[in-house]
Design a protein around this motif. Structure first.
Motif, PDB file in Angstrom:
ATOM      1  N   ARG A   1      53.453   6.382  46.457  1.00 14.81           N
ATOM      2  CA  ARG A   1      54.606   6.288  45.564  1.00 14.81           C
ATOM      3  C   ARG A   1      55.342   4.965  45.673  1.00 14.81           C
ATOM      4  NH1 ARG A   1      57.609  11.384  48.439  1.00 14.81           N
ATOM      5  NH2 ARG A   1      57.443  10.657  50.589  1.00 14.81           N
ATOM      6  N   GLY A   2      55.202   4.281  46.813  1.00 14.03           N
ATOM      7  CA  GLY A   2      55.884   2.997  46.958  1.00 14.03           C
ATOM      8  C   GLY A   2      55.373   1.928  46.030  1.00 14.03           C
ATOM      9  N   PHE A   3      54.188   2.113  45.464  1.00 15.00           N
ATOM     10  CA  PHE A   3      53.613   1.090  44.584  1.00 15.00           C
ATOM     11  C   PHE A   3      53.985   1.313  43.116  1.00 15.00           C
ATOM     12  CE2 PHE A   3      50.964   0.574  48.306  1.00 15.00           C
ATOM     13  CZ  PHE A   3      50.807  -0.796  48.365  1.00 15.00           C
ATOM     14  N   TYR A   4      54.593   2.465  42.806  1.00 16.94           N
ATOM     15  CA  TYR A   4      54.874   2.732  41.389  1.00 16.94           C
ATOM     16  C   TYR A   4      56.019   1.885  40.863  1.00 16.94           C
ATOM     17  CZ  TYR A   4      56.242   4.556  36.969  1.00 16.94           C
ATOM     18  OH  TYR A   4      56.561   4.622  35.641  1.00 16.94           O
ATOM     19  N   SER A   5      55.822   1.310  39.708  1.00 14.64           N
ATOM     20  CA  SER A   5      56.856   0.771  38.836  1.00 14.64           C
ATOM     21  C   SER A   5      56.249   0.760  37.440  1.00 14.64           C
ATOM     22  CB  SER A   5      57.284  -0.642  39.248  1.00 14.64           C
ATOM     23  OG  SER A   5      56.247  -1.577  38.980  1.00 14.64           O
ATOM     24  N   TRP A   6      57.086   0.682  36.441  1.00 16.11           N
ATOM     25  CA  TRP A   6      56.547   0.604  35.077  1.00 16.11           C
ATOM     26  C   TRP A   6      55.625  -0.601  34.948  1.00 16.11           C
ATOM     27  CZ3 TRP A   6      55.517   2.458  30.413  1.00 16.11           C
ATOM     28  CH2 TRP A   6      55.188   1.533  29.417  1.00 16.11           C
TER      29      TRP A   6
END
Length: 416
Positions: free
Chosen positions: A212-217
């Protein structure tokens, strides 16, 4: 890893490096970086220095001259080393590494780090997609002014780390643990910044898992544009409106770009998705959500809800349980990181290099050696019809080190 099965001594040696890292790849990297061989290089032309730098990563406990002795000790039997020559000195090797520069070994890694898993490799696939994972780790460096200036420390003041740290973010093949791509930066450069440089390299036949730490739009948008399948854990704060509930209990949602301003436009995008209409990829992505619970280990009822986002929107292409199982293959990269840092380098050990250019060179050589061993393990596993996890990495590494002396099949002559 399991200590069950290991490749035989006849399969592993410093020749592993020569087999995985072809001389032509090194020569191309040397030429591309403009550091070609000169007669003044003597016994240490660029391609020999490249192999020697990899050997230094294979033997982290030995000093330069000991490693050079191991590599060159029996080369006369190959007809490529004059027994009357003295083993290069530590200072000579350092100067040769400086001449090689920071970029050759990264080009060498790029030249060899092709996908390893075949259709017969266990644990490497979700249907037609090759399973990959992205993750980051830190590397402790010698505390020199150059390294401190280039890479920086973790923390500050009384909480500052004892040593400068480089940050590495890499993509690994889940089934074989082989690193296929990476980025190296200063500690202050965040994981997401380095990861953003890797996403464009994905291919349509790959499925990338990410925590989850890698998620961004921006990250999702960049990775999705490659056509690769994505399976990322959603951060807890991410709003996921339900567009359609699917027969398998998963549901479709939309990820809306933060550049879309105004609640009205966001409602329009959501309404279009609910109506089955196309949504513009510059504004939003339709994704599938898979939710499931992981029971707590202590039995106190504090299990964890896992929420996954996937670009695979049709359950016919991948069932929910398949996606959940595929996501947990992401932990194989943790195994790769452990192999790299705990076994190959040694727990708590610093890199050798006291100069920033040589740090970059050493990190890429280190990754290349790990890749060579991963190839060996994968091929041995396939031959025995085993999951590569069943092959003991530490045992293969021990055999490799024991059999390395005098088995390097490369010529020191840079002018032949």
């Amino acid at each position: 890893m399991s200590s069950g099965v290991a490749a035989g001594p006849d399969q592993v040696s410093l020749g592993v490096l020569v087999a995985a890292v072809d001389r032509d790849v090194i020569d191309a990297a040397v030429a591309g970086c403009g550091v070609g061989a000169k007669r003044s290089d003597g016994k240490l032309p660029p391609h020999v220095v490249a192999y020697l730098t990899m050997a230094l990563c294979l033997f982290p406990d030995d000093d330069y001259e000991e490693v050079a002795t191991k590599v060159t000790g029996s080369l006369s039997r190959w007809g490529c080393w004059d027994a009357s020559w003295a083993v290069p000195t530590a200072s000579g090797i350092t100067q040769a590494r400086k001449r090689l520069g920071p970029k050759v070994m990264s080009e060498v890694f790029e030249g060899v780090a092709a996908p390893v898993a075949t259709s017969d490799t266990r644990g490497a696939w979700l249907r037609g997609w090759r399973l990959l994972a992205i993750d980051g780790f830190e590397v402790d460096l010698p505390d020199t002014p150059g390294n401190a200036g280039e890479f920086g420390y973790a923390g500050s003041g009384g909480n500052r780390s004892a040593f400068p740290k480089a940050r590495v973010v890499a993509v690994a093949e889940c089934g074989t643990h082989a690193f296929l791509a990476g980025e190296v930066g200063a500690y202050a450069v965040g994981e997401n910044t380095l990861a953003q440089r890797l996403y464009p390299r994905l291919r349509p036949d790959e499925l990338l898992t990410a925590d989850r730490g890698f998620y961004s739009w921006e990250a999702w948008d960049t990775a999705a544009a490659t056509g690769a399948a994505l399976l990322w854990r959603a951060p807890a704060q991410l709003a996921l409106p339900v567009v359609t509930v699917l027969p398998d209990g998963t549901y479709l949602t939309v990820l809306i770009s933060p550049k879309v301003r105004g609640a009205g436009r966001r409602r329009q995008i959501l309404a279009a998705a609910e109506a089955g209409q196309d949504i513009h990829p510059d504004e939003a992505h339709l994704v599938r959500v898979v939710e499931y619970d992981i029971p707590d280990r202590e039995g106190n009822g504090t299990g964890e809800l896992i929420v996954l986002l996937s670009s695979i929107t049709d359950p016919a292409d991948a069932a929910a349980d398949e996606l959940a199982a595929a996501y947990h293959q992401r932990w194989e990269q943790e195994t790769a990181n452990d192999q790299l840092k705990t076994h190959l380098r040694g727990p708590g050990k610093l890199l050798r290099s006291r100069l920033p250019d040589l740090v970059h060179q050493e990190i890429w050589a280190w990754l290349t050696v790990h890749y060579a061993l991963s190839v060996l393990i994968a091929r041995a596993a396939e031959a025995a019809d085993l999951d590569p996890d069943r092959i003991s990495y530490s045992r293969v590494l021990r055999i490799t080190r024991r059999t390395a002396t005098g088995t390097a099949g490369f010529s020191p002559s840079g002018l032949d």
